[in-house]
Design a protein around this motif. Structure first.
Motif, PDB file in Angstrom:
ATOM      1  N   ALA A  18       0.828  -1.203   0.000  1.00 52.69           N
ATOM      2  CA  ALA A  18       0.000   0.000   0.000  1.00 52.69           C
ATOM      3  C   ALA A  18       0.865   1.257   0.000  1.00 52.69           C
ATOM      4  O   ALA A  18       0.609   2.205  -0.757  1.00 52.69           O
ATOM      5  CB  ALA A  18      -0.928  -0.005   1.211  1.00 52.69           C
ATOM      6  N   TRP A  19       1.902   1.266   0.840  1.00 52.16           N
ATOM      7  CA  TRP A  19       2.737   2.459   0.920  1.00 52.16           C
ATOM      8  C   TRP A  19       3.521   2.670  -0.375  1.00 52.16           C
ATOM      9  O   TRP A  19       3.720   3.816  -0.803  1.00 52.16           O
ATOM     10  CB  TRP A  19       3.673   2.410   2.122  1.00 52.16           C
ATOM     11  N   ALA A  20       3.954   1.613  -1.010  1.00 50.31           N
ATOM     12  CA  ALA A  20       4.650   1.747  -2.292  1.00 50.31           C
ATOM     13  C   ALA A  20       3.728   2.389  -3.336  1.00 50.31           C
ATOM     14  O   ALA A  20       4.169   3.224  -4.136  1.00 50.31           O
ATOM     15  CB  ALA A  20       5.135   0.383  -2.777  1.00 50.31           C
ATOM     16  N   ARG A  21       2.461   2.006  -3.334  1.00 53.45           N
ATOM     17  CA  ARG A  21       1.491   2.619  -4.250  1.00 53.45           C
ATOM     18  C   ARG A  21       1.329   4.110  -3.956  1.00 53.45           C
ATOM     19  O   ARG A  21       1.260   4.937  -4.877  1.00 53.45           O
ATOM     20  CB  ARG A  21       0.141   1.915  -4.139  1.00 53.45           C
ATOM     21  N   ILE A  22       1.275   4.445  -2.679  1.00 59.62           N
ATOM     22  CA  ILE A  22       1.138   5.854  -2.294  1.00 59.62           C
ATOM     23  C   ILE A  22       2.359   6.652  -2.741  1.00 59.62           C
ATOM     24  O   ILE A  22       2.243   7.740  -3.319  1.00 59.62           O
ATOM     25  CB  ILE A  22       0.919   5.968  -0.771  1.00 59.62           C
ATOM     26  N   GLU A  23       3.545   6.115  -2.505  1.00 59.97           N
ATOM     27  CA  GLU A  23       4.759   6.834  -2.904  1.00 59.97           C
ATOM     28  C   GLU A  23       4.850   6.990  -4.420  1.00 59.97           C
ATOM     29  O   GLU A  23       5.286   8.025  -4.920  1.00 59.97           O
ATOM     30  CB  GLU A  23       6.003   6.121  -2.357  1.00 59.97           C
ATOM     31  N   THR A  24       4.459   5.956  -5.151  1.00 59.33           N
ATOM     32  CA  THR A  24       4.475   6.046  -6.614  1.00 59.33           C
ATOM     33  C   THR A  24       3.564   7.167  -7.083  1.00 59.33           C
ATOM     34  O   THR A  24       3.923   7.954  -7.966  1.00 59.33           O
ATOM     35  CB  THR A  24       4.041   4.702  -7.246  1.00 59.33           C
ATOM     36  N   TRP A  25       2.386   7.258  -6.488  1.00 61.92           N
ATOM     37  CA  TRP A  25       1.440   8.317  -6.852  1.00 61.92           C
ATOM     38  C   TRP A  25       2.014   9.688  -6.500  1.00 61.92           C
ATOM     39  O   TRP A  25       1.947  10.623  -7.293  1.00 61.92           O
ATOM     40  CB  TRP A  25       0.108   8.094  -6.135  1.00 61.92           C
ATOM     41  N   LEU A  26       2.576   9.819  -5.314  1.00 61.08           N
ATOM     42  CA  LEU A  26       3.141  11.099  -4.894  1.00 61.08           C
ATOM     43  C   LEU A  26       4.266  11.540  -5.819  1.00 61.08           C
ATOM     44  O   LEU A  26       4.360  12.713  -6.197  1.00 61.08           O
ATOM     45  CB  LEU A  26       3.667  10.999  -3.458  1.00 61.08           C
ATOM     46  N   LYS A  27       5.131  10.611  -6.161  1.00 60.25           N
ATOM     47  CA  LYS A  27       6.274  10.949  -7.010  1.00 60.25           C
ATOM     48  C   LYS A  27       5.810  11.495  -8.357  1.00 60.25           C
ATOM     49  O   LYS A  27       6.396  12.444  -8.902  1.00 60.25           O
ATOM     50  CB  LYS A  27       7.146   9.711  -7.215  1.00 60.25           C
TER      51      LYS A  27
END
Length: 202
Positions: A18-27
């Motif tokens: 989940a956090w990897a998905r969030i970071e990908t979106w933020l980036k």
């Protein structure tokens, strides 16, 4: 015991996905928020926190902190020293909440969250991990009390009884990631938007 270890591993993996998905979106969409994400906490720092607060951090919360020590730098969770301080981006979760760095959890545990723990029930260990303000008077906690509710999230407010929840930290982050990636509101709240490179749910 084997089932508990399996559940811990599953929750930790769910958190990391989940956090990897969030970071990908933020980036891709909110680079200013992404750039202010802090470095990981260490296993040693987590163990010191556990020793000092006499609790065991749940596996999913631990997994997050070993990737990022909160959702923003320590300065985002302290009162700004001046008007020239960078605008906080650490409150990047729905409802304007942010996950505090380990340095702040100890102060919240001993301060506002301590006032929210019932006096008539001994042995409760609520670790505050999210807040909406630098003082940490309002936010979310993870139940670190051994037993049935261990690892579940709840809400707390200064001098009020804590409100236990039913979801784990891993499930919460998964729902945040889903709402973010689908461009929809979280619960009944506002949909995510980007303002000048920063994520803002409000």
């Amino acid at each position: 015991m084997v089932r508990a270890m399996t559940d811990d591993r599953t929750r930790a993996e769910q958190t990391l996905v989940a956090w990897a998905r969030i970071e990908t979106w933020l980036k891709e969409h909110a680079p200013r928020t992404f750039q202010r994400l802090p470095a990981p906490a260490t296993e040693g720092e987590l163990r010191i926190l556990e020793r000092d607060l006499d609790l065991t951090v749940p596996a999913d919360v631990r997994a997050f902190y070993l990737v990022r020590n909160g959702t923003g730098p320590v300065s985002d969770f302290d009162r700004p020293a001046s008007h020239d301080a960078p605008e906080p981006t650490g409150y990047l979760l729905p409802d304007g909440e942010g996950i505090g760095p380990l340095e702040n959890l100890r102060a919240w545990f001993e301060g506002p969250a301590a006032a929210a723990r019932p006096d008539d029930e001994s042995g409760q260990r609520y670790l505050p991990i999210t807040t909406i303000d630098p003082d940490g008077f309002y936010g979310g906690f993870v139940d670190c009390t051994p037993g049935q509710g261990y690892g579940l999230l709840g809400d707390y407010a200064e001098a009020e009884r804590p409100n236990p929840g039913k979801a784990t930290f891993a499930a919460y982050l998964t729902e945040v990631a889903n709402a973010l990636c689908e461009g929809r509101g979280f619960g009944d709240g506002s949909a995510p938007r980007v303002i000048d490179g920063r994520l803002d749910w409000r």
